[in-house]
Design an enzyme around this catalytic site. Structure first.
Site, PDB file in Angstrom:
ATOM      1  N   HIS A  99      45.974  26.649  57.885  1.00 37.01           N
ATOM      2  CA  HIS A  99      45.727  27.491  56.664  1.00 37.01           C
ATOM      3  C   HIS A  99      44.895  26.928  56.052  1.00 37.01           C
ATOM      4  CE1 HIS A  99      50.377  27.554  56.338  1.00 37.01           C
ATOM      5  NE2 HIS A  99      50.139  28.259  58.241  1.00 37.01           N
ATOM      6  N   LYS A 146      45.618  40.979  42.284  1.00 33.82           N
ATOM      7  CA  LYS A 146      45.981  41.738  43.126  1.00 33.82           C
ATOM      8  C   LYS A 146      45.365  41.360  44.149  1.00 33.82           C
ATOM      9  CE  LYS A 146      45.388  46.670  42.896  1.00 33.82           C
ATOM     10  NZ  LYS A 146      46.824  46.926  42.705  1.00 33.82           N
TER      11      LYS A 146
HETATM   12  N1  PLP Z   1      51.822  47.040  38.839  1.00 31.52           N
HETATM   13  C1  PLP Z   1      51.932  46.580  40.690  1.00 31.52           C
HETATM   14  C2  PLP Z   1      52.880  45.341  40.976  1.00 31.52           C
HETATM   15  C3  PLP Z   1      50.794  47.269  41.020  1.00 31.52           C
HETATM   16  O1  PLP Z   1      50.874  47.516  42.166  1.00 31.52           O
HETATM   17  C4  PLP Z   1      50.274  48.370  40.238  1.00 31.52           C
HETATM   18  C5  PLP Z   1      49.081  48.678  40.817  1.00 31.52           C
HETATM   19  O2  PLP Z   1      48.717  49.755  41.724  1.00 31.52           O
HETATM   20  C6  PLP Z   1      50.178  48.288  38.751  1.00 31.52           C
HETATM   21  C7  PLP Z   1      51.025  47.720  38.275  1.00 31.52           C
HETATM   22  C8  PLP Z   1      49.504  49.749  37.908  1.00 31.52           C
HETATM   23  O3  PLP Z   1      47.875  48.696  37.735  1.00 31.52           O
HETATM   24  P1  PLP Z   1      47.148  50.499  37.420  1.00 31.52           P
HETATM   25  O4  PLP Z   1      47.561  51.105  36.306  1.00 31.52           O
HETATM   26  O5  PLP Z   1      45.520  49.400  37.553  1.00 31.52           O
HETATM   27  O6  PLP Z   1      46.578  50.845  38.828  1.00 31.52           O
END
Ligand code: PLP
Length: 287
Positions: A99, A146
């Site tokens: 980990h 992300k």
């Molecule tokens: N929310 C989540 C959880 C996402 O995975 C995404 C895009 O993949 C979005 C919102 C929309 O984000 P974006 O407009 O930057 O694609």
């Protein structure tokens, strides 16, 4: 679509290999971006790079690459046109499973392309209405990162598919956060509402663009908590993402939203977004 980028090199996808001890594989110790290219040009590319750098900083992965150059070249090598670039950065190959990590690891950078539909190339009439379910948001509390740890998103999307629905809208502590890979908007009496930006949602590039376009075009909006009743009693519900633009959701939990048809506020935003995309690609945008 066959050329990928891995660890500094472009190569056919079948030649791309990573170690099973890569921490992205073992732990989901990695972050990613998805950037649409229309007519070979990155759409809101700098915004995506800024968010990637936020994700990298937040998880303390130090990767220094010319992201724009990698993505531009990947798209060009795959023939240009309308493609989305998936770009993933893992903490690297640690050679064993532990980990804890060594801060000197070399991050693994991988990128590939897939076809994407140009959302500005269809008319509002041609856009398909979506259906959704509402279900518990099982994710961690750093959804602003992300991260590739997408198991909760995958499971709830499958739950939606099991109910013959297209999307799952996520509910946490009595308020809606977003969808499995999209942000959420509702419209009531002409006003657009969307959940506040926080660590419970991804700061969507399209979400920001929608709010910017609303601003410039005198459309009223508010960033607020949205509960289940507000959602179900909305006149319109939409979702947004980079690869899908803005799409209308006309059925939630087997009930119609408003009159069950695409709404006029959505149609206006759809046209604004399409026009903006066209202007950006031709160098005439005002945002
Ligand atoms: N929310 C989540 C959880 C996402 O995975 C995404 C895009 O993949 C979005 C919102 C929309 O984000 P974006 O407009 O930057 O694609």
């Amino acid at each position: 679509m066959n050329i990928v980028y891995l660890k500094g090199q472009f190569m056919p996808s079948q030649e791309a290999m990573i170690s099973p001890f890569d921490r992205g594989f073992l732990f989901g110790d990695s972050v990613y971006e998805v950037v649409p290219y229309f007519r070979g040009i990155g759409f809101r590319l700098q915004e995506h790079i800024t968010r990637l750098e936020h994700s990298l900083r937040a998880v303390r992965i130090q990767a220094h690459t010319d992201w724009a150059a990698v993505m531009d070249e990947l798209v060009a090598r795959n023939g240009g046109g309308n493609l989305s670039v998936y770009l993933q950065v893992t903490r690297g190959d640690s050679g064993s499973r532990s980990h804890s990590y060594d801060a000197s690891l070399t991050p693994t950078v991988f990128a590939c392309c897939a076809p994407v539909r140009d959302f500005a190339a269809v008319s509002a009439e041609e856009v398909q209405e979506l259906s959704a379910i509402v279900t518990a948001d099982l994710r961690w509390h750093r959804c602003d990162i992300k991260s590739t740890g997408l198991l909760p998103n995958i499971l709830v999307l499958q739950q939606a598919r099991d109910h013959q629905a297209d999307e799952a809208l996520l509910l946490r502590d009595g308020v809606l956060t977003e969808g499995t890979s999209c942000n959420l908007f509702v419209v009531r009496q002409g006003v657009i509402y969307t959940p506040k930006r926080s660590s419970e949602i991804l700061g969507g590039i399209t979400r920001e663009l929608v709010l910017g376009l609303a601003d410039v075009n005198g459309m009223q909006y508010q960033e607020v908590d949205i509960d289940y009743d507000t959602l179900m009693n909305a006149d319109e519900v939409w979702i947004s993402s980079s690869t899908r633009g803005v799409l209308p959701v006309t059925r939630v939990d087997d009930r119609l939203i408003g009159d069950g048809k695409k709404g006029p506020v959505w149609a206006r935003m759809f046209e604004l977004l399409a026009r903006y995309q066209h202007q950006l690609m031709t160098g005439e945008s005002e945002l």
